[in-house]
Design an enzyme around this catalytic site. Structure first.
Site, mmCIF file in Angstrom:
data_model
loop_
_atom_site.group_PDB
_atom_site.id
_atom_site.type_symbol
_atom_site.label_atom_id
_atom_site.label_comp_id
_atom_site.label_asym_id
_atom_site.label_seq_id
_atom_site.Cartn_x
_atom_site.Cartn_y
_atom_site.Cartn_z
ATOM 1 N N ASP A 37 29.339 27.875 -14.508
ATOM 2 C CA ASP A 37 28.897 27.564 -13.148
ATOM 3 C C ASP A 37 27.514 26.921 -13.109
ATOM 4 O O ASP A 37 26.824 26.978 -12.104
ATOM 5 C CB ASP A 37 28.918 28.827 -12.284
ATOM 6 C CG ASP A 37 28.064 29.924 -12.888
ATOM 7 O OD1 ASP A 37 27.621 29.759 -14.040
ATOM 8 O OD2 ASP A 37 27.834 30.935 -12.205
ATOM 9 N N HIS A 240 24.111 4.524 -31.634
ATOM 10 C CA HIS A 240 23.975 5.477 -30.523
ATOM 11 C C HIS A 240 23.627 6.884 -31.015
ATOM 12 O O HIS A 240 24.086 7.878 -30.466
ATOM 13 C CB HIS A 240 25.264 5.508 -29.685
ATOM 14 C CG HIS A 240 25.487 4.249 -28.926
ATOM 15 N ND1 HIS A 240 26.710 3.875 -28.421
ATOM 16 C CD2 HIS A 240 24.634 3.260 -28.573
ATOM 17 C CE1 HIS A 240 26.595 2.713 -27.803
ATOM 18 N NE2 HIS A 240 25.348 2.324 -27.882
ATOM 19 N N ASP A 257 14.482 4.623 -29.367
ATOM 20 C CA ASP A 257 14.993 3.850 -28.231
ATOM 21 C C ASP A 257 14.965 4.797 -27.043
ATOM 22 O O ASP A 257 15.800 5.704 -26.935
ATOM 23 C CB ASP A 257 16.417 3.361 -28.541
ATOM 24 C CG ASP A 257 16.997 2.475 -27.442
ATOM 25 O OD1 ASP A 257 16.463 2.491 -26.309
ATOM 26 O OD2 ASP A 257 17.991 1.781 -27.715
ATOM 27 N N ASP A 268 13.795 0.455 -20.816
ATOM 28 C CA ASP A 268 14.628 0.572 -22.018
ATOM 29 C C ASP A 268 13.890 -0.090 -23.185
ATOM 30 O O ASP A 268 13.995 -1.296 -23.379
ATOM 31 C CB ASP A 268 15.982 -0.131 -21.732
ATOM 32 C CG ASP A 268 16.952 -0.030 -22.884
ATOM 33 O OD1 ASP A 268 16.665 0.690 -23.854
ATOM 34 O OD2 ASP A 268 18.016 -0.690 -22.807
ATOM 35 N N HIS A 347 25.412 -5.803 -32.608
ATOM 36 C CA HIS A 347 25.461 -5.710 -31.143
ATOM 37 C C HIS A 347 24.905 -6.997 -30.559
ATOM 38 O O HIS A 347 24.503 -7.893 -31.305
ATOM 39 C CB HIS A 347 24.689 -4.469 -30.653
ATOM 40 C CG HIS A 347 23.260 -4.406 -31.102
ATOM 41 N ND1 HIS A 347 22.263 -5.127 -30.496
ATOM 42 C CD2 HIS A 347 22.654 -3.708 -32.108
ATOM 43 C CE1 HIS A 347 21.102 -4.855 -31.088
ATOM 44 N NE2 HIS A 347 21.319 -4.005 -32.081
ATOM 45 N N HIS A 351 20.983 -7.200 -22.249
ATOM 46 C CA HIS A 351 21.785 -6.752 -21.105
ATOM 47 C C HIS A 351 20.894 -6.710 -19.884
ATOM 48 O O HIS A 351 19.664 -6.630 -20.005
ATOM 49 C CB HIS A 351 22.443 -5.383 -21.378
ATOM 50 C CG HIS A 351 21.482 -4.289 -21.734
ATOM 51 N ND1 HIS A 351 20.750 -3.595 -20.794
ATOM 52 C CD2 HIS A 351 21.125 -3.754 -22.935
ATOM 53 C CE1 HIS A 351 19.994 -2.689 -21.404
ATOM 54 N NE2 HIS A 351 20.190 -2.768 -22.703
ATOM 55 N N HIS A 358 22.257 -0.159 -18.386
ATOM 56 C CA HIS A 358 23.084 -1.355 -18.594
ATOM 57 C C HIS A 358 23.503 -1.768 -17.192
ATOM 58 O O HIS A 358 24.512 -1.297 -16.670
ATOM 59 C CB HIS A 358 24.297 -1.063 -19.480
ATOM 60 C CG HIS A 358 23.910 -0.691 -20.879
ATOM 61 N ND1 HIS A 358 24.743 -0.060 -21.754
ATOM 62 C CD2 HIS A 358 22.743 -0.866 -21.557
ATOM 63 C CE1 HIS A 358 24.116 0.142 -22.909
ATOM 64 N NE2 HIS A 358 22.900 -0.335 -22.800
ATOM 65 N N GLU A 381 16.744 -7.325 -27.517
ATOM 66 C CA GLU A 381 16.736 -6.220 -28.478
ATOM 67 C C GLU A 381 17.515 -6.499 -29.753
ATOM 68 O O GLU A 381 18.513 -5.835 -30.033
ATOM 69 C CB GLU A 381 17.296 -4.963 -27.802
ATOM 70 C CG GLU A 381 18.615 -5.169 -27.062
ATOM 71 C CD GLU A 381 19.130 -3.865 -26.452
ATOM 72 O OE1 GLU A 381 19.296 -2.896 -27.208
ATOM 73 O OE2 GLU A 381 19.372 -3.842 -25.239
ATOM 74 N N TYR A 385 20.410 -3.584 -39.414
ATOM 75 C CA TYR A 385 20.765 -2.221 -39.843
ATOM 76 C C TYR A 385 21.496 -2.336 -41.180
ATOM 77 O O TYR A 385 22.567 -2.937 -41.243
ATOM 78 C CB TYR A 385 21.673 -1.559 -38.801
ATOM 79 C CG TYR A 385 21.168 -1.764 -37.378
ATOM 80 C CD1 TYR A 385 20.241 -0.899 -36.809
ATOM 81 C CD2 TYR A 385 21.603 -2.853 -36.620
ATOM 82 C CE1 TYR A 385 19.758 -1.109 -35.524
ATOM 83 C CE2 TYR A 385 21.126 -3.080 -35.332
ATOM 84 C CZ TYR A 385 20.204 -2.200 -34.792
ATOM 85 O OH TYR A 385 19.723 -2.431 -33.524
ATOM 86 N N ARG A 403 15.138 -1.965 -34.927
ATOM 87 C CA ARG A 403 15.412 -2.659 -33.659
ATOM 88 C C ARG A 403 14.096 -2.740 -32.896
ATOM 89 O O ARG A 403 13.277 -1.812 -32.966
ATOM 90 C CB ARG A 403 16.473 -1.910 -32.834
ATOM 91 C CG ARG A 403 16.758 -2.584 -31.490
ATOM 92 C CD ARG A 403 18.048 -2.104 -30.784
ATOM 93 N NE ARG A 403 18.051 -0.723 -30.387
ATOM 94 C CZ ARG A 403 18.720 0.242 -31.002
ATOM 95 N NH1 ARG A 403 19.449 -0.040 -32.061
ATOM 96 N NH2 ARG A 403 18.677 1.488 -30.563
ATOM 97 N N GLU A 405 12.901 -3.729 -28.945
ATOM 98 C CA GLU A 405 13.488 -3.991 -27.618
ATOM 99 C C GLU A 405 12.405 -4.014 -26.548
ATOM 100 O O GLU A 405 11.605 -3.079 -26.443
ATOM 101 C CB GLU A 405 14.511 -2.888 -27.286
ATOM 102 C CG GLU A 405 15.105 -3.017 -25.890
ATOM 103 C CD GLU A 405 16.229 -2.015 -25.626
ATOM 104 O OE1 GLU A 405 16.228 -0.944 -26.256
ATOM 105 O OE2 GLU A 405 17.082 -2.322 -24.783
HETATM 106 N N1 GLY Z 1 19.256 2.173 -24.838
HETATM 107 C C1 GLY Z 1 20.483 1.498 -24.772
HETATM 108 C C2 GLY Z 1 20.328 0.082 -25.078
HETATM 109 O O1 GLY Z 1 19.351 -0.317 -25.659
HETATM 110 O O2 GLY Z 1 21.130 -0.727 -24.702
HETATM 111 MN MN MN Z 2 18.965 -1.893 -24.200
HETATM 112 MN MN MN Z 3 17.555 0.675 -25.684
#
Ligand code: GLY
Ligand code: MN
Ligand code: MN
Length: 434
Positions: A37, A240, A257, A268, A347, A351, A358, A381, A385, A403, A405
């Site tokens: 709950d 992820h 990230d 982000d 990737h 975005h 996103h 970004e 890797y 990465r 970003e």
């Molecule tokens: N943090 C998710 C992305 O970079 O798209």
């Molecule tokens: Mn991102």
């Molecule tokens: Mn990100």
């Protein structure tokens, strides 16, 4: 803060895009059970937030363009002293009507009696399906009832996707939205700086997460906009990764990230830095390729340029960079055509960013890549890797993940990086970490 006037203008803009004799139905996000709950912290539907700013669950808003008795109707939880003692304040229909500027507001418990009647003569129902199965099926039932009521029914009533229209509106940020996103970016940048300053070998990844999220909330953000990723060593190669339980080791990189949510708007940011404050030569070589790729991708941004150019620029720099350091072999042109970089960069580079991390908005229009316009906000970004068990590359590269970003605003003449409050040049990072 978004003013009452701006919310009204957003509703008006949406209604001006809707067809003749139509209604838009926007439901609050459902509450989600975490354990028995107890519930996950509530997150309102960003469409509903965008259109009126109401933060409570169990609410439904209707927009009925040109309805003489009023265009904006809200259903929300009624006042309930007992429930308010346990769960907190409820605005109630009376106050909600005044605060939000609704033309009418009713208790949510009356929705079965009122809403179907408002659908009777409608030809188009604008709705965003698939987010709340229970509400989807209630709405289908109401529509079926209207269609089957031969006396009053309208068998032509059709469903139209609301997300597409709202995506178009939400894609271009207003001055007030940009102000909030600047603040989200600033807070997040400061949090990344804090993580760099507090990082040391022997700590757990979740302790760096705690440093970051502490700074978010101390600076007035509501918390992280998405689950923070803190991946050290080869964990940085898991795109992820959110486990965040490993121990930081001297000699490893750590990829963070993380971005905060400020008044419903997300930042982000990703930075990758050495746990011991000094990049090794192999780490530096990979890092510099990613940084150059990011720089090339960012430099493509200007009104009138298509969305795909940034990724193409990043791919070109990453491919050439991997050739230069001996990880890829062959001609850049052929390797790009064959997608050889995908083993290392799997990737996309960008975005949209906004109320959703996103964010909404189509990337293609009439099957062509979308053209940037001033007021759009996006991430850039790129990353490289190298899997820890990639036996095709020299041992020294294995397990390195990088990465970088940033959050970019498209301006009238080009772009502005909103997240430059946290360094990304290697020497600046090393200086901050001393
Ligand atoms: N943090 C998710 C992305 O970079 O798209
Ligand atoms: Mn991102
Ligand atoms: Mn990100």
């Amino acid at each position: 803060m978004i003013s009452k006037k701006e919310y009204a203008a957003r509703r008006k803009d949406l209604m001006s895009m809707m067809g003749h004799n139509s209604v838009a139905i926007i439901a609050a996000a459902p509450e989600r059970v975490r354990s028995k709950d107890t519930y996950y912290p509530y997150k309102q539907s960003t469409n509903l937030s965008y259109l009126c700013g109401f933060a409570e669950p169990s609410a439904v808003m209707l927009l009925l363009p040109n309805r003489p008795q009023g265009e904006f109707i809200l259903f929300c939880r009624d006042k309930d002293p007992l429930r308010e003692t346990w769960d907190g304040h409820r605005t109630g229909p009376l106050q909600a009507k005044n605060i939000l500027g609704a033309d009418d507001a009713f208790p949510i418990d009356d929705i079965e009696d009122i809403l179907p009647g408002l659908l009777e003569d409608k030809e188009h129902v604008y709705y965003s399906a698939g987010k709340d199965k229970a509400f989807d099926s209630r709405l289908m039932r109401w529509i079926d009832e209207v269609r089957n009521n031969t006396a009053k029914g309208n068998s032509n009533c059709d469903f139209v996707d609301l997300d597409h229209l709202l995506g178009e509106l939400r894609l271009i940020k207003s001055a007030a939205e940009i102000k909030l996103m600047r603040k989200a970016a600033d807070i997040s940048a400061q949090a990344h700086c804090r993580a760099m300053r507090h990082c040391s070998a022997g700590q757990k990844e979740y302790q760096l997460q705690a440093e970051i999220e502490h700074q978010f909330m101390m600076a007035g953000a509501s918390g992280p906009a998405y689950t923070s990723i803190v991946g050290s060593g080869a964990n940085a190669c898991v795109l992820h990764y959110i486990e965040n339980r490993a121990t930081l080791k001297s000699g490893d990189l750590v990829l963070i990230d993380a971005g905060c949510e400020y008044h419903n708007y997300a930042a982000d940011i990703t930075r990758t830095f050495p746990v011991n404050g000094k990049f090794s030569s192999a780490q530096a070589a990979i890092y510099d390729v990613v940084l150059a790729a990011q720089d090339a991708a960012i430099k493509t941004i200007a009104p009138g340029v298509t969305f795909d150019k940034a990724n193409a620029a990043a791919i070109a720099v990453i491919t050439q960079g991997l050739i230069d350091i001996g990880i890829l072999k062959g001609e850049a042109e052929n390797l790009i055509a064959d997608g050889a970089y995908r083993d290392f960069y799997m990737h996309s580079v960008s975005h949209w960013l906004g109320m959703d991390v996103h964010d909404v908005g189509d990337y293609k229009v009439d099957n062509q890549w979308r053209v940037y316009e001033a007021g759009m906000l996006l991430t850039i970004e790129p990353g490289i890797y190298i899997s820890a068990d990639n036996s095709a590359v020299d041992n020294k590269w294995r397990g390195i993940g990088v990465r970088i970003e940033d959050n970019i605003l498209v301006t009238k003449n080009g772009y502005e990086v909103l997240t430059d409050g946290v360094p990304k040049q290697r020497d600046q990072i090393e200086k901050l970490m001393v």
